[in-house]
Write a protein that holds these residues in place. Structure first.
Motif, PDB file in Angstrom:
ATOM      1  N   UNK A   9       7.561 -34.930  -8.371  1.00 22.17           N
ATOM      2  CA  UNK A   9       7.437 -36.136  -9.509  1.00 22.17           C
ATOM      3  C   UNK A   9       6.499 -35.275 -10.670  1.00 22.17           C
ATOM      4  N   UNK A  10       5.674 -34.808 -10.076  1.00 26.69           N
ATOM      5  CA  UNK A  10       4.669 -34.064 -11.189  1.00 26.69           C
ATOM      6  C   UNK A  10       5.463 -32.094 -11.250  1.00 26.69           C
ATOM      7  N   UNK A  11       6.112 -31.839 -10.443  1.00 30.89           N
ATOM      8  CA  UNK A  11       6.923 -30.768 -10.231  1.00 30.89           C
ATOM      9  C   UNK A  11       8.112 -30.358 -11.010  1.00 30.89           C
ATOM     10  N   UNK A  12       8.517 -31.676 -11.166  1.00 31.21           N
ATOM     11  CA  UNK A  12       9.846 -31.790 -12.190  1.00 31.21           C
ATOM     12  C   UNK A  12       9.895 -32.961 -13.370  1.00 31.21           C
ATOM     13  N   UNK A  13       8.609 -33.050 -13.477  1.00 30.57           N
ATOM     14  CA  UNK A  13       8.715 -34.337 -14.356  1.00 30.57           C
ATOM     15  C   UNK A  13       9.762 -33.949 -15.502  1.00 30.57           C
ATOM     16  N   UNK A  14       9.519 -32.281 -16.188  1.00 31.64           N
ATOM     17  CA  UNK A  14      11.221 -32.701 -17.626  1.00 31.64           C
ATOM     18  C   UNK A  14      12.004 -31.936 -16.935  1.00 31.64           C
ATOM     19  N   UNK A  15      12.332 -31.915 -15.252  1.00 28.32           N
ATOM     20  CA  UNK A  15      13.963 -31.929 -15.044  1.00 28.32           C
ATOM     21  C   UNK A  15      14.868 -33.362 -15.405  1.00 28.32           C
ATOM     22  N   UNK A  16      15.892 -33.356 -16.329  1.00 25.66           N
ATOM     23  CA  UNK A  16      16.201 -35.238 -16.222  1.00 25.66           C
ATOM     24  C   UNK A  16      17.362 -35.134 -15.055  1.00 25.66           C
ATOM     25  N   UNK A  17      17.835 -34.023 -14.704  1.00 25.93           N
ATOM     26  CA  UNK A  17      18.692 -34.323 -13.880  1.00 25.93           C
ATOM     27  C   UNK A  17      17.707 -34.147 -12.336  1.00 25.93           C
ATOM     28  N   UNK A  18      17.338 -34.520 -12.110  1.00 25.07           N
ATOM     29  CA  UNK A  18      16.309 -34.607 -10.592  1.00 25.07           C
ATOM     30  C   UNK A  18      16.016 -35.782 -10.851  1.00 25.07           C
ATOM     31  N   UNK A  19      15.803 -35.798  -9.242  1.00 23.28           N
ATOM     32  CA  UNK A  19      15.347 -37.315  -8.549  1.00 23.28           C
ATOM     33  C   UNK A  19      14.531 -37.070  -7.294  1.00 23.28           C
ATOM     34  N   UNK A  20      13.801 -37.608  -7.354  1.00 23.11           N
ATOM     35  CA  UNK A  20      13.125 -37.500  -6.243  1.00 23.11           C
ATOM     36  C   UNK A  20      12.879 -38.415  -5.113  1.00 23.11           C
ATOM     37  N   UNK A  21      12.671 -38.376  -3.848  1.00 20.24           N
ATOM     38  CA  UNK A  21      12.901 -39.171  -2.935  1.00 20.24           C
ATOM     39  C   UNK A  21      12.026 -38.986  -1.881  1.00 20.24           C
ATOM     40  N   UNK A  22      10.605 -39.776  -1.392  1.00 18.51           N
ATOM     41  CA  UNK A  22      10.527 -39.724   0.078  1.00 18.51           C
ATOM     42  C   UNK A  22      11.258 -39.739   1.152  1.00 18.51           C
ATOM     43  N   UNK A  23      11.211 -38.761   2.142  1.00 20.63           N
ATOM     44  CA  UNK A  23      11.909 -37.757   2.821  1.00 20.63           C
ATOM     45  C   UNK A  23      11.020 -37.655   4.551  1.00 20.63           C
ATOM     46  N   UNK A  24      11.077 -38.247   5.192  1.00 22.60           N
ATOM     47  CA  UNK A  24      10.672 -37.462   6.940  1.00 22.60           C
ATOM     48  C   UNK A  24      11.166 -37.572   7.887  1.00 22.60           C
ATOM     49  N   UNK A  25      11.026 -36.108   7.732  1.00 21.01           N
ATOM     50  CA  UNK A  25      12.111 -35.747   9.267  1.00 21.01           C
ATOM     51  C   UNK A  25      10.959 -36.431  10.760  1.00 21.01           C
ATOM     52  N   UNK A  26      10.101 -36.404  10.799  1.00 26.04           N
ATOM     53  CA  UNK A  26       9.900 -36.634  11.559  1.00 26.04           C
ATOM     54  C   UNK A  26       9.683 -37.940  12.162  1.00 26.04           C
ATOM     55  N   UNK A  27      11.087 -38.748  11.772  1.00 25.20           N
ATOM     56  CA  UNK A  27      10.730 -40.277  11.887  1.00 25.20           C
ATOM     57  C   UNK A  27      11.686 -40.543  12.962  1.00 25.20           C
ATOM     58  N   UNK A  28      11.699 -42.089  13.249  1.00 24.17           N
ATOM     59  CA  UNK A  28      13.068 -41.874  14.113  1.00 24.17           C
ATOM     60  C   UNK A  28      14.353 -42.882  13.526  1.00 24.17           C
ATOM     61  N   UNK A  29      13.964 -42.447  12.420  1.00 25.48           N
ATOM     62  CA  UNK A  29      15.503 -43.527  11.474  1.00 25.48           C
ATOM     63  C   UNK A  29      15.653 -42.228  10.060  1.00 25.48           C
ATOM     64  N   UNK A  30      15.933 -40.655  10.293  1.00 25.42           N
ATOM     65  CA  UNK A  30      16.498 -39.828   9.504  1.00 25.42           C
ATOM     66  C   UNK A  30      17.632 -40.154   9.063  1.00 25.42           C
ATOM     67  N   UNK A  31      18.551 -40.945   9.851  1.00 24.69           N
ATOM     68  CA  UNK A  31      19.504 -41.230   9.456  1.00 24.69           C
ATOM     69  C   UNK A  31      19.589 -42.181   8.402  1.00 24.69           C
ATOM     70  N   UNK A  32      18.629 -43.564   8.640  1.00 25.80           N
ATOM     71  CA  UNK A  32      18.569 -44.418   7.744  1.00 25.80           C
ATOM     72  C   UNK A  32      18.745 -44.622   6.843  1.00 25.80           C
ATOM     73  N   UNK A  33      17.170 -43.619   6.777  1.00 25.83           N
ATOM     74  CA  UNK A  33      16.255 -42.911   5.611  1.00 25.83           C
ATOM     75  C   UNK A  33      17.493 -42.076   4.912  1.00 25.83           C
ATOM     76  N   UNK A  34      18.510 -40.921   5.720  1.00 25.53           N
ATOM     77  CA  UNK A  34      19.493 -40.081   4.556  1.00 25.53           C
ATOM     78  C   UNK A  34      20.448 -41.568   3.829  1.00 25.53           C
ATOM     79  N   UNK A  35      20.930 -41.854   4.420  1.00 21.36           N
ATOM     80  CA  UNK A  35      22.441 -43.232   4.123  1.00 21.36           C
ATOM     81  C   UNK A  35      20.663 -44.230   2.402  1.00 21.36           C
ATOM     82  N   UNK A  36      19.800 -44.504   2.691  1.00 14.88           N
ATOM     83  CA  UNK A  36      19.657 -45.385   1.742  1.00 14.88           C
ATOM     84  C   UNK A  36      19.166 -44.190   0.489  1.00 14.88           C
ATOM     85  N   UNK A  37      19.137 -43.285   0.326  1.00 13.68           N
ATOM     86  CA  UNK A  37      18.725 -42.395   0.129  1.00 13.68           C
ATOM     87  C   UNK A  37      19.517 -42.090  -1.137  1.00 13.68           C
TER      88      UNK A  37
END
Ligand SMILES: NC(=O)c1ccc[n+]([C@@H]2O[C@H](COP(=O)([O-])OP(=O)(O)OC[C@H]3O[C@@H](n4cnc5c(N)ncnc54)[C@H](OP(=O)(O)O)[C@@H]3O)[C@@H](O)[C@H]2O)c1
Length: 229
Positions: A42-70
């Motif tokens: 969010x700090x890095x891309x704060x000036x970019x209006x067409x970018x949204x930032x999302x928490x995502x952790x590939x080491x967890x067991x629910x990667x498919x669900x995280x992706x669907x939610x995002x």
């Protein structure tokens, strides 16, 4: 240029961060930046209006669900760049069970589950997997990188298998096996080594490939390197 919805994993630093900056230059694109470190993105891309930032952790067991939610916030995904990666650099005898599991989760099964989560949003899409020359069959190999490079080889194999299963669809997958680019991960793999290519230069190639290569190829595994490593 055709406006696209583009998902980039591993966007908080290194090559992924540069990919976000370069692809966001065209305001018609909508970029979803994914990594564990949302504050940093969010700090890095704060000036970019067409970018949204999302928490995502590939080491967890629910990667498919995280992706669907995002992705529930978008209608379609046109480009998915599976860029996030994890590197263990240890002599083979010292690699732990957890090192193997984490490497394969982040670099292989997590990527496959990300694709599973994104598929319902894909009609005419290009998926680009970011592998390594270390995972490219017949390339020069380096001690200490067994967990990492074997997982990257599995990512290459996944690319061919997916392309076969989806050959009648309009969803293409290709895989880029990168050589050295100057990032934190390279420093961990080859301490003190100066790469001939910056993260921004590597991102330039990947961005262009992601936007344009679907027309020319699918299921391809392409080494992107002039150097060793
Ligand atoms: N640099 C090179 O020379 C080189 C060579 C060959 C291949 N590659 C490949 O290129 C890709 C980018 O590498 P890089 O050098 O830019 O690496 P990097 O600077 O270490 O960045 C890695 C990225 O992956 C993300 N990541 C790590 N663990 C994650 C997890 N559990 N869940 C979600 N995201 C995670 C990190 O974000 P967070 O920590 O915020 O989650 C970070 O944004 C990787 O796939 C790498 O294997 C790089």
């Amino acid at each position: 240029m055709k406006p696209r919805t583009i998902v980039i994993t591993g966007a908080s630093r290194g090559i992924g961060k540069e990919l976000v900056h370069q692809l966001a230059e065209y305001s018609g694109h909508r970029i979803l930046a994914l990594s564990r470190n949302v504050d940093r993105m969010e700090t890095e891309f704060e000036d970019l209006e067409n970018v949204s930032c999302h928490a995502f952790d590939l080491s967890r067991d629910d990667v498919k669900e995280q992706t669907e939610k995002i992705l529930s916030t978008v209608k379609t995904v046109d480009i998915l760049i599976n860029n996030a990666g994890y590197l263990v650099n240890k002599p083979f005898s010292e690699i732990t069970h957890n090192d193997f599991i984490t490497s394969y989760k982040i670099n292989v099964t997590g990527v496959m589950e990300t694709v599973q989560g994104a598929l319902p949003k894909m009609n005419d899409a290009h998926i680009v997997n970011i592998s390594s020359v270390g995972g490219y069959q017949g390339s020069v190999k380096f001690p200490g990188l067994t967990a990492y490079s074997t997982s990257k080889a599995a990512l290459c194999s996944f690319t061919e298998l997916f392309a076969e299963e989806f050959k009648e669809s309009d969803i293409a997958m290709n895989c880029l096996c990168l050589g050295a680019a100057q990032t934190e991960m390279l420093e961990a793999a080859f301490p003190g080594y100066q790469a001939p290519v910056s993260a921004a230069e590597m991102a330039e190639f990947i961005a262009d490939f992601s936007l344009n290569a679907k027309k020319w190829m699918r299921g391809k595994i392409i080494p992107v390197s002039l150097s060793t490593p």
